[in-house]
Design a protein around this motif. Structure first.
Motif, short mmCIF file in Angstrom:
data_model
loop_
_atom_site.label_atom_id
_atom_site.label_comp_id
_atom_site.label_asym_id
_atom_site.label_seq_id
_atom_site.Cartn_x
_atom_site.Cartn_y
_atom_site.Cartn_z
N THR A 1 -16.80 1.55 45.32
CA THR A 1 -17.27 0.20 45.63
C THR A 1 -17.52 -0.66 44.40
N LEU A 2 -17.68 -0.04 43.24
CA LEU A 2 -17.92 -0.79 42.00
C LEU A 2 -16.68 -0.80 41.11
N LEU A 3 -15.58 -0.36 41.64
CA LEU A 3 -14.34 -0.27 40.88
C LEU A 3 -13.61 -1.61 40.94
N ASP A 4 -14.14 -2.59 40.20
CA ASP A 4 -13.51 -3.91 40.15
C ASP A 4 -12.32 -3.87 39.20
N ASP A 5 -11.62 -4.99 39.06
CA ASP A 5 -10.42 -5.02 38.22
C ASP A 5 -10.72 -4.67 36.77
N GLN A 6 -11.84 -5.14 36.24
CA GLN A 6 -12.20 -4.84 34.85
C GLN A 6 -12.40 -3.34 34.66
N ALA A 7 -13.13 -2.71 35.55
CA ALA A 7 -13.37 -1.27 35.46
C ALA A 7 -12.06 -0.50 35.63
N LEU A 8 -11.27 -0.92 36.59
CA LEU A 8 -9.99 -0.26 36.84
C LEU A 8 -9.09 -0.37 35.62
N ASN A 9 -9.01 -1.53 35.00
CA ASN A 9 -8.18 -1.71 33.81
C ASN A 9 -8.67 -0.84 32.66
N VAL B 1 -21.29 4.91 30.41
CA VAL B 1 -20.12 5.74 30.71
C VAL B 1 -18.91 5.23 29.91
N PHE B 2 -18.68 3.93 29.92
CA PHE B 2 -17.53 3.39 29.22
C PHE B 2 -17.67 3.55 27.71
N ALA B 3 -18.88 3.40 27.19
CA ALA B 3 -19.11 3.62 25.75
C ALA B 3 -18.80 5.07 25.38
N ALA B 4 -19.19 6.00 26.24
CA ALA B 4 -18.95 7.42 26.00
C ALA B 4 -17.45 7.73 26.03
N ILE B 5 -16.74 7.14 26.98
CA ILE B 5 -15.29 7.35 27.06
C ILE B 5 -14.62 6.85 25.78
N GLU B 6 -15.04 5.70 25.31
CA GLU B 6 -14.50 5.15 24.06
C GLU B 6 -14.81 6.07 22.89
N ALA B 7 -16.05 6.48 22.77
CA ALA B 7 -16.50 7.25 21.61
C ALA B 7 -15.88 8.65 21.55
N PHE B 8 -15.59 9.25 22.70
CA PHE B 8 -15.13 10.63 22.73
C PHE B 8 -13.71 10.77 23.29
N ALA B 9 -12.93 9.72 23.18
CA ALA B 9 -11.57 9.72 23.72
C ALA B 9 -10.70 10.82 23.13
N ASP B 10 -10.93 11.17 21.88
CA ASP B 10 -10.12 12.20 21.23
C ASP B 10 -10.59 13.61 21.55
N HIS C 1 -31.26 5.68 34.98
CA HIS C 1 -29.98 5.87 34.31
C HIS C 1 -30.20 6.70 33.06
N MET C 2 -29.24 7.52 32.71
CA MET C 2 -29.30 8.24 31.45
C MET C 2 -29.04 7.23 30.33
N PRO C 3 -29.92 7.17 29.35
CA PRO C 3 -29.67 6.25 28.23
C PRO C 3 -28.37 6.61 27.52
N ALA C 4 -27.69 5.60 27.00
CA ALA C 4 -26.40 5.82 26.34
C ALA C 4 -26.52 6.81 25.19
N ASP C 5 -27.59 6.75 24.42
CA ASP C 5 -27.72 7.67 23.29
C ASP C 5 -27.88 9.12 23.75
N VAL C 6 -28.52 9.33 24.88
CA VAL C 6 -28.66 10.69 25.43
C VAL C 6 -27.31 11.19 25.93
N LEU C 7 -26.56 10.32 26.59
CA LEU C 7 -25.23 10.69 27.05
C LEU C 7 -24.32 11.02 25.87
N MET C 8 -24.38 10.22 24.83
CA MET C 8 -23.57 10.47 23.63
C MET C 8 -23.96 11.79 22.97
N ALA C 9 -25.25 12.06 22.87
CA ALA C 9 -25.71 13.32 22.27
C ALA C 9 -25.26 14.52 23.12
N SER C 10 -25.30 14.37 24.42
CA SER C 10 -24.86 15.44 25.32
C SER C 10 -23.38 15.73 25.13
#
Length: 178
Positions: A90-98, A70-79, A27-36
């Motif tokens: 297959t991993l799109l449960d109710d929490q992820a969907l919401n 992924v969710f942390a990145a969406i939150e951090a860069f929403a603007d 997995h790409m580490p969250a900090d690398v995804l954020m930096a990207s």
């Protein structure tokens, strides 16, 4: 397109990524995804007209295998970005969907057959289980949400059923692009 992981929970026969990478990759580490995303944000701000957001799509292998990053990145860069996720569903449960729908993230699902037998010819879990029903369930739960779609990879197994696929999409009210 950003690939936040090499891993996938499916073993599709036509996948372009090697099986070992999909089953045991990293997995790409969250900090690398954020930096990207920060670098992409800065670049796009320098070349795009003010007020426009670039689109960033989390893609595969299966991006929801690295859901926390992924969710942390969406939150951090929403603007800064209009986000999308291309997922096997297959991993799109109710929490992820919401989470995704509350942030107007576009959701692309993958489905390769109008019935399980056709889908299962090319798309199964590593343990050989069908995923068809899970994708149909995700489609059902997305009804009414205006920013989702379905892609189908055309193979020799599903070509005779493409008309049936279109009919399935209409029955599930998949939004269309015009």
């Amino acid at each position: 397109y950003l690939n936040p992981t090499e891993r996938c929970n499916l073993n599709c026969t036509y996948c372009y990524l090697p099986g070992e990478q999909r089953s045991t990759g990293s997995h790409m580490p969250a900090d690398v995804l954020m930096a990207s995303l920060a670098r992409l944000r800065d670049y796009f701000h320098s070349v795009m007209p003010e007020g426009r957001k670039p689109r960033a799509i989390f893609h595969g292998a299966e991006p929801l295998m690295n859901q926390a990053a992924v969710f942390a990145a969406i939150e951090a860069f929403a603007d800064d970005f209009a986000f999308g996720v291309q997922t096997n569903g297959t991993l799109l449960d109710d929490q992820a969907l919401n989470f995704l729908t509350a942030r107007n993230v576009s959701i692309g699902l993958s489905l390769d057959g109008p019935i399980a037998a056709v889908t299962d010819a090319t798309r199964r879990t590593w343990g050989g289980k069908s995923v068809h029903g899970k994708v149909l369930s995700a489609m059902e739960r997305l009804k009414g949400y205006g920013s989702w779609s379905v892609i189908t990879t055309c193979t020799t197994e599903n070509l005779p059923y493409l008309t049936d696929m279109v009919e399935l999409f209409h029955a599930h009210e998949v939004p269309t692009c015009m």
